[in-house]
Scaffold this motif. Structure first.
Motif, mmCIF file in Angstrom:
data_model
loop_
_atom_site.group_PDB
_atom_site.id
_atom_site.type_symbol
_atom_site.label_atom_id
_atom_site.label_comp_id
_atom_site.label_asym_id
_atom_site.label_seq_id
_atom_site.Cartn_x
_atom_site.Cartn_y
_atom_site.Cartn_z
ATOM 1 N N ASP A 12 0.679 -1.270 -0.177
ATOM 2 C CA ASP A 12 -0.119 -0.019 0.009
ATOM 3 C C ASP A 12 0.962 1.165 -0.023
ATOM 4 O O ASP A 12 0.726 2.296 -0.646
ATOM 5 C CB ASP A 12 -0.939 -0.171 1.181
ATOM 6 N N GLN A 13 2.048 1.315 0.858
ATOM 7 C CA GLN A 13 2.932 2.222 0.911
ATOM 8 C C GLN A 13 3.415 2.645 -0.407
ATOM 9 O O GLN A 13 3.777 3.681 -1.000
ATOM 10 C CB GLN A 13 3.983 2.056 1.727
ATOM 11 N N ARG A 14 3.808 1.484 -1.190
ATOM 12 C CA ARG A 14 4.417 1.670 -2.682
ATOM 13 C C ARG A 14 3.464 2.164 -3.503
ATOM 14 O O ARG A 14 3.610 3.071 -4.287
ATOM 15 C CB ARG A 14 4.887 0.256 -3.078
ATOM 16 N N PHE A 15 2.360 1.984 -3.493
ATOM 17 C CA PHE A 15 1.119 2.696 -4.292
ATOM 18 C C PHE A 15 1.079 4.160 -4.093
ATOM 19 O O PHE A 15 0.995 4.783 -5.009
ATOM 20 C CB PHE A 15 -0.260 1.897 -3.931
ATOM 21 N N PHE A 16 1.188 4.361 -2.705
ATOM 22 C CA PHE A 16 0.930 5.838 -2.347
ATOM 23 C C PHE A 16 2.211 6.569 -2.924
ATOM 24 O O PHE A 16 2.096 7.793 -3.204
ATOM 25 C CB PHE A 16 0.807 5.870 -0.894
ATOM 26 N N ARG A 17 3.235 5.892 -2.788
ATOM 27 C CA ARG A 17 4.681 6.653 -3.235
ATOM 28 C C ARG A 17 4.392 6.716 -4.631
ATOM 29 O O ARG A 17 4.894 7.970 -5.277
ATOM 30 C CB ARG A 17 5.760 6.090 -2.950
ATOM 31 N N THR A 18 4.175 5.927 -5.564
ATOM 32 C CA THR A 18 3.772 6.090 -6.917
ATOM 33 C C THR A 18 2.885 7.183 -7.236
ATOM 34 O O THR A 18 2.914 7.852 -8.120
ATOM 35 C CB THR A 18 3.156 4.458 -7.526
ATOM 36 N N LEU A 19 1.597 7.361 -6.240
ATOM 37 C CA LEU A 19 0.677 8.334 -6.690
ATOM 38 C C LEU A 19 1.260 9.635 -6.342
ATOM 39 O O LEU A 19 0.928 10.369 -7.228
ATOM 40 C CB LEU A 19 -0.544 7.911 -5.571
ATOM 41 N N LYS A 20 2.071 9.615 -5.290
ATOM 42 C CA LYS A 20 2.761 10.969 -5.194
ATOM 43 C C LYS A 20 3.888 11.429 -6.309
ATOM 44 O O LYS A 20 3.464 12.669 -6.593
ATOM 45 C CB LYS A 20 3.537 11.032 -3.753
ATOM 46 N N SER A 21 4.398 10.612 -6.811
ATOM 47 C CA SER A 21 5.218 10.726 -7.932
ATOM 48 C C SER A 21 4.368 11.091 -9.080
ATOM 49 O O SER A 21 4.881 12.359 -9.617
ATOM 50 C CB SER A 21 5.955 9.528 -8.298
ATOM 51 N N TYR A 22 3.410 10.566 -9.575
ATOM 52 C CA TYR A 22 2.563 10.889 -10.610
ATOM 53 C C TYR A 22 1.925 12.177 -10.228
ATOM 54 O O TYR A 22 1.868 13.144 -11.252
ATOM 55 C CB TYR A 22 1.477 9.807 -10.759
ATOM 56 N N THR A 23 1.671 12.583 -9.006
ATOM 57 C CA THR A 23 0.721 13.929 -8.588
ATOM 58 C C THR A 23 1.860 15.079 -8.628
ATOM 59 O O THR A 23 1.750 16.071 -9.456
ATOM 60 C CB THR A 23 0.371 13.703 -7.434
ATOM 61 N N LEU A 24 3.024 14.600 -8.180
ATOM 62 C CA LEU A 24 4.049 15.891 -8.556
ATOM 63 C C LEU A 24 4.545 16.086 -10.127
ATOM 64 O O LEU A 24 4.802 17.202 -10.189
ATOM 65 C CB LEU A 24 5.493 15.521 -7.896
ATOM 66 N N PHE A 25 4.543 15.070 -10.694
ATOM 67 C CA PHE A 25 4.665 15.294 -12.183
ATOM 68 C C PHE A 25 3.727 16.046 -12.834
ATOM 69 O O PHE A 25 4.076 17.000 -13.414
ATOM 70 C CB PHE A 25 5.029 13.874 -12.792
ATOM 71 N N ALA A 26 2.646 15.607 -12.427
ATOM 72 C CA ALA A 26 1.520 16.246 -13.077
ATOM 73 C C ALA A 26 1.167 17.839 -12.735
ATOM 74 O O ALA A 26 1.023 18.609 -13.599
ATOM 75 C CB ALA A 26 0.056 15.463 -12.707
ATOM 76 N N TYR A 27 1.725 18.004 -11.462
ATOM 77 C CA TYR A 27 1.169 19.348 -10.852
ATOM 78 C C TYR A 27 2.506 20.127 -11.387
ATOM 79 O O TYR A 27 2.272 21.591 -11.967
ATOM 80 C CB TYR A 27 1.346 19.263 -9.562
ATOM 81 N N TYR A 28 3.689 19.908 -11.309
ATOM 82 C CA TYR A 28 4.765 20.852 -11.554
ATOM 83 C C TYR A 28 5.326 20.830 -13.170
ATOM 84 O O TYR A 28 5.964 21.555 -13.647
ATOM 85 C CB TYR A 28 6.043 20.426 -10.885
ATOM 86 N N THR A 29 4.400 20.079 -14.051
ATOM 87 C CA THR A 29 4.430 20.122 -15.420
ATOM 88 C C THR A 29 3.151 21.131 -15.889
ATOM 89 O O THR A 29 3.059 21.295 -17.329
ATOM 90 C CB THR A 29 4.500 18.933 -16.200
ATOM 91 N N SER A 30 2.508 21.249 -14.962
ATOM 92 C CA SER A 30 1.204 22.287 -15.487
ATOM 93 C C SER A 30 1.745 23.758 -15.430
ATOM 94 O O SER A 30 2.811 23.927 -14.799
ATOM 95 C CB SER A 30 0.120 21.915 -14.330
ATOM 96 N N GLU A 31 0.970 24.594 -16.314
ATOM 97 C CA GLU A 31 1.328 25.678 -16.267
ATOM 98 C C GLU A 31 1.208 26.507 -15.006
ATOM 99 O O GLU A 31 2.333 27.113 -14.466
ATOM 100 C CB GLU A 31 0.310 26.631 -17.065
ATOM 101 N N ALA A 32 0.248 26.387 -13.965
ATOM 102 C CA ALA A 32 0.020 26.901 -12.796
ATOM 103 C C ALA A 32 1.514 26.400 -11.667
ATOM 104 O O ALA A 32 2.125 26.973 -11.056
ATOM 105 C CB ALA A 32 -1.097 26.426 -12.126
ATOM 106 N N GLY A 33 1.723 25.101 -11.905
ATOM 107 C CA GLY A 33 2.803 24.485 -11.091
ATOM 108 C C GLY A 33 4.047 25.088 -11.503
ATOM 109 O O GLY A 33 4.836 25.613 -10.662
ATOM 110 N N SER A 34 4.270 25.197 -12.940
ATOM 111 C CA SER A 34 5.791 25.652 -13.145
ATOM 112 C C SER A 34 5.911 27.224 -13.150
ATOM 113 O O SER A 34 7.062 27.566 -13.154
ATOM 114 C CB SER A 34 6.060 25.137 -14.728
#
Length: 192
Positions: free
Chosen positions: A141-163
Protein backbone atom coordinates in the motif's frame (compact mmCIF):
# COMPACT_ATOMS: atom_id res chain seq x y z
CA UNK A 1 -10.22 26.98 -27.18
CA UNK A 2 -11.27 26.53 -23.56
CA UNK A 3 -8.98 27.47 -20.68
CA UNK A 4 -8.45 23.81 -19.69
CA UNK A 5 -7.50 22.91 -23.26
CA UNK A 6 -5.00 25.78 -23.45
CA UNK A 7 -3.49 24.74 -20.12
CA UNK A 8 -3.11 21.12 -21.25
CA UNK A 9 -1.54 22.16 -24.56
CA UNK A 10 0.69 24.69 -22.78
CA UNK A 11 1.79 22.11 -20.23
CA UNK A 12 2.67 19.57 -22.91
CA UNK A 13 4.49 22.11 -25.03
CA UNK A 14 6.43 23.48 -22.06
CA UNK A 15 7.53 20.05 -20.91
CA UNK A 16 8.67 19.00 -24.36
CA UNK A 17 10.64 22.24 -24.77
CA UNK A 18 12.13 21.86 -21.30
CA UNK A 19 13.12 18.28 -22.06
CA UNK A 20 14.84 19.38 -25.24
CA UNK A 21 16.63 22.30 -23.61
CA UNK A 22 17.80 20.30 -20.62
CA UNK A 23 18.58 17.15 -22.55
CA UNK A 24 16.21 15.13 -20.39
CA UNK A 25 15.85 11.51 -21.29
CA UNK A 26 12.13 10.91 -21.50
CA UNK A 27 10.81 7.72 -23.01
CA UNK A 28 9.12 7.87 -26.37
CA UNK A 29 5.84 6.89 -24.73
CA UNK A 30 6.10 9.74 -22.22
CA UNK A 31 6.87 12.26 -24.95
CA UNK A 32 4.04 10.91 -27.09
CA UNK A 33 1.64 11.22 -24.15
CA UNK A 34 2.70 14.81 -23.57
CA UNK A 35 2.63 15.72 -27.24
CA UNK A 36 -0.82 14.25 -27.82
CA UNK A 37 -3.19 16.89 -29.08
CA UNK A 38 -6.89 17.17 -28.65
CA UNK A 39 -9.40 18.22 -26.10
CA UNK A 40 -9.32 17.31 -22.45
CA UNK A 41 -11.15 14.01 -22.16
CA UNK A 42 -14.70 14.21 -20.89
CA UNK A 43 -14.47 10.67 -19.53
CA UNK A 44 -11.55 8.90 -17.86
CA UNK A 45 -9.20 7.03 -20.17
CA UNK A 46 -8.20 4.13 -17.91
CA UNK A 47 -9.69 4.70 -14.47
CA UNK A 48 -13.38 4.39 -13.71
CA UNK A 49 -15.22 7.60 -12.84
CA UNK A 50 -15.09 6.62 -9.13
CA UNK A 51 -11.37 5.80 -9.30
CA UNK A 52 -10.68 9.11 -11.07
CA UNK A 53 -12.64 11.00 -8.39
CA UNK A 54 -10.69 9.21 -5.64
CA UNK A 55 -7.43 10.02 -7.43
CA UNK A 56 -8.49 13.69 -7.51
CA UNK A 57 -9.15 13.73 -3.74
CA UNK A 58 -5.86 11.98 -2.98
CA UNK A 59 -3.90 14.29 -5.28
CA UNK A 60 -5.47 17.35 -3.66
CA UNK A 61 -4.33 16.08 -0.25
CA UNK A 62 -0.81 15.68 -1.64
CA UNK A 63 -0.72 19.20 -3.14
CA UNK A 64 -3.58 21.21 -1.63
CA UNK A 65 -4.66 24.63 -2.82
CA UNK A 66 -2.98 27.44 -0.91
CA UNK A 67 -2.18 30.84 -2.37
CA UNK A 68 -1.52 28.83 -5.55
CA UNK A 69 -3.85 26.29 -7.19
CA UNK A 70 -3.75 22.73 -5.88
CA UNK A 71 -3.50 19.46 -7.76
CA UNK A 72 -7.25 19.33 -8.35
CA UNK A 73 -7.37 22.80 -9.93
CA UNK A 74 -4.69 21.92 -12.49
CA UNK A 75 -6.32 18.62 -13.37
CA UNK A 76 -3.53 16.44 -12.01
CA UNK A 77 -5.93 13.50 -11.68
CA UNK A 78 -6.69 13.62 -15.42
CA UNK A 79 -2.98 13.79 -16.25
CA UNK A 80 -2.36 10.81 -13.97
CA UNK A 81 -5.14 8.88 -15.72
CA UNK A 82 -3.64 9.73 -19.11
CA UNK A 83 -0.09 8.84 -18.08
CA UNK A 84 -1.29 5.52 -16.67
CA UNK A 85 -3.11 4.77 -19.92
CA UNK A 86 -0.24 5.69 -22.21
CA UNK A 87 2.94 5.03 -20.23
CA UNK A 88 2.24 2.34 -17.64
CA UNK A 89 2.37 -1.39 -18.25
CA UNK A 90 -0.75 -3.48 -17.71
CA UNK A 91 0.73 -4.74 -14.43
CA UNK A 92 1.42 -1.17 -13.25
CA UNK A 93 -2.09 -0.12 -14.24
CA UNK A 94 -3.65 -3.02 -12.30
CA UNK A 95 -1.43 -2.29 -9.30
CA UNK A 96 -2.49 1.37 -9.28
CA UNK A 97 -6.18 0.50 -9.53
CA UNK A 98 -5.77 -2.11 -6.77
CA UNK A 99 -4.11 0.57 -4.60
CA UNK A 100 -7.07 2.89 -5.05
CA UNK A 101 -9.46 0.05 -4.21
CA UNK A 102 -7.43 -0.76 -1.11
CA UNK A 103 -7.65 2.84 0.16
CA UNK A 104 -11.45 2.73 -0.20
CA UNK A 105 -11.65 -0.74 1.37
CA UNK A 106 -9.69 0.36 4.44
CA UNK A 107 -11.85 3.47 4.80
CA UNK A 108 -15.03 1.37 4.53
CA UNK A 109 -13.77 -1.18 7.06
CA UNK A 110 -12.58 1.42 9.56
CA UNK A 111 -15.24 4.10 9.22
CA UNK A 112 -18.11 2.62 7.22
CA UNK A 113 -17.65 5.23 4.47
CA UNK A 114 -15.64 5.46 1.29
CA UNK A 115 -12.49 7.57 1.54
CA UNK A 116 -13.99 10.54 -0.33
CA UNK A 117 -16.93 10.70 2.11
CA UNK A 118 -14.75 10.91 5.21
CA UNK A 119 -14.06 14.22 6.96
CA UNK A 120 -10.77 15.82 5.92
CA UNK A 121 -9.15 15.18 9.32
CA UNK A 122 -9.87 11.44 9.09
CA UNK A 123 -8.61 11.31 5.49
CA UNK A 124 -5.33 12.90 6.58
CA UNK A 125 -4.97 10.38 9.41
CA UNK A 126 -5.48 7.50 6.97
CA UNK A 127 -2.97 9.02 4.55
CA UNK A 128 -0.37 9.29 7.32
CA UNK A 129 -0.92 5.59 8.09
CA UNK A 130 -0.71 4.78 4.39
CA UNK A 131 2.50 6.76 3.93
CA UNK A 132 4.11 5.03 6.91
CA UNK A 133 2.77 1.55 6.07
CA UNK A 134 1.12 1.53 9.50
CA UNK A 135 -1.67 -0.95 10.21
CA UNK A 136 -3.98 -1.66 8.51
CA UNK A 137 -1.85 -0.63 5.52
CA UNK A 138 1.03 -2.73 4.20
CA UNK A 139 4.31 -2.09 2.42
CA UNK A 140 2.52 -2.71 -0.90
CA UNK A 141 0.00 0.00 0.00
CA UNK A 142 2.88 2.33 0.84
CA UNK A 143 4.47 1.65 -2.58
CA UNK A 144 1.18 2.52 -4.25
CA UNK A 145 1.00 5.81 -2.34
CA UNK A 146 4.56 6.71 -3.26
CA UNK A 147 3.74 6.00 -6.91
CA UNK A 148 0.67 8.21 -6.62
CA UNK A 149 2.74 10.99 -5.05
CA UNK A 150 5.27 10.73 -7.86
CA UNK A 151 2.55 10.95 -10.52
CA UNK A 152 0.93 13.86 -8.68
CA UNK A 153 4.16 15.83 -8.45
CA UNK A 154 4.91 15.23 -12.13
CA UNK A 155 1.38 16.23 -13.17
CA UNK A 156 1.35 19.33 -10.98
CA UNK A 157 4.80 20.72 -11.69
CA UNK A 158 4.45 20.24 -15.43
CA UNK A 159 1.20 22.21 -15.42
CA UNK A 160 1.29 25.89 -16.25
CA UNK A 161 0.23 26.87 -12.73
CA UNK A 162 2.71 24.52 -11.07
CA UNK A 163 5.63 25.63 -13.20
CA UNK A 164 4.94 29.36 -13.20
CA UNK A 165 2.99 30.19 -10.03
CA UNK A 166 4.48 27.68 -7.60
CA UNK A 167 8.01 27.56 -9.00
CA UNK A 168 10.18 30.42 -10.18
CA UNK A 169 10.27 30.42 -13.95
CA UNK A 170 13.33 31.67 -15.79
CA UNK A 171 13.07 31.02 -19.54
CA UNK A 172 16.76 31.69 -20.17
CA UNK A 173 18.84 30.77 -17.11
CA UNK A 174 21.62 33.22 -16.41
CA UNK A 175 20.11 36.02 -18.43
CA UNK A 176 21.43 37.65 -21.59
CA UNK A 177 24.63 39.67 -21.62
CA UNK A 178 25.04 41.35 -24.97
CA UNK A 179 28.13 43.08 -26.28
CA UNK A 180 30.45 40.82 -24.29
CA UNK A 181 34.12 41.69 -24.86
CA UNK A 182 35.99 38.88 -26.60
CA UNK A 183 39.75 38.67 -26.23
CA UNK A 184 42.35 36.20 -27.44
CA UNK A 185 42.13 34.14 -24.26
CA UNK A 186 38.31 34.24 -23.92
CA UNK A 187 36.93 30.72 -23.67
CA UNK A 188 33.79 29.58 -25.43
CA UNK A 189 30.96 27.76 -23.65
CA UNK A 190 30.40 24.05 -23.94
CA UNK A 191 26.90 22.66 -23.85
CA UNK A 192 26.78 19.26 -22.20
Amino acid sequence: MLHAEREIDGRRSALIKLAGLCGLALSGDALAALAATGKAPAAPELLSADALALTAVLAEHIIPATDTPGALAVGAHRTIDHMLMVCATATEQQSFIAGLERVDAVALAADGKRFRALPAKRRVALLHALDGAAAPFTADDQRFFRTLKSYTLFAYYTSEAGSTLELAYLPVPGGYKGNFPVRKNTRTWALT
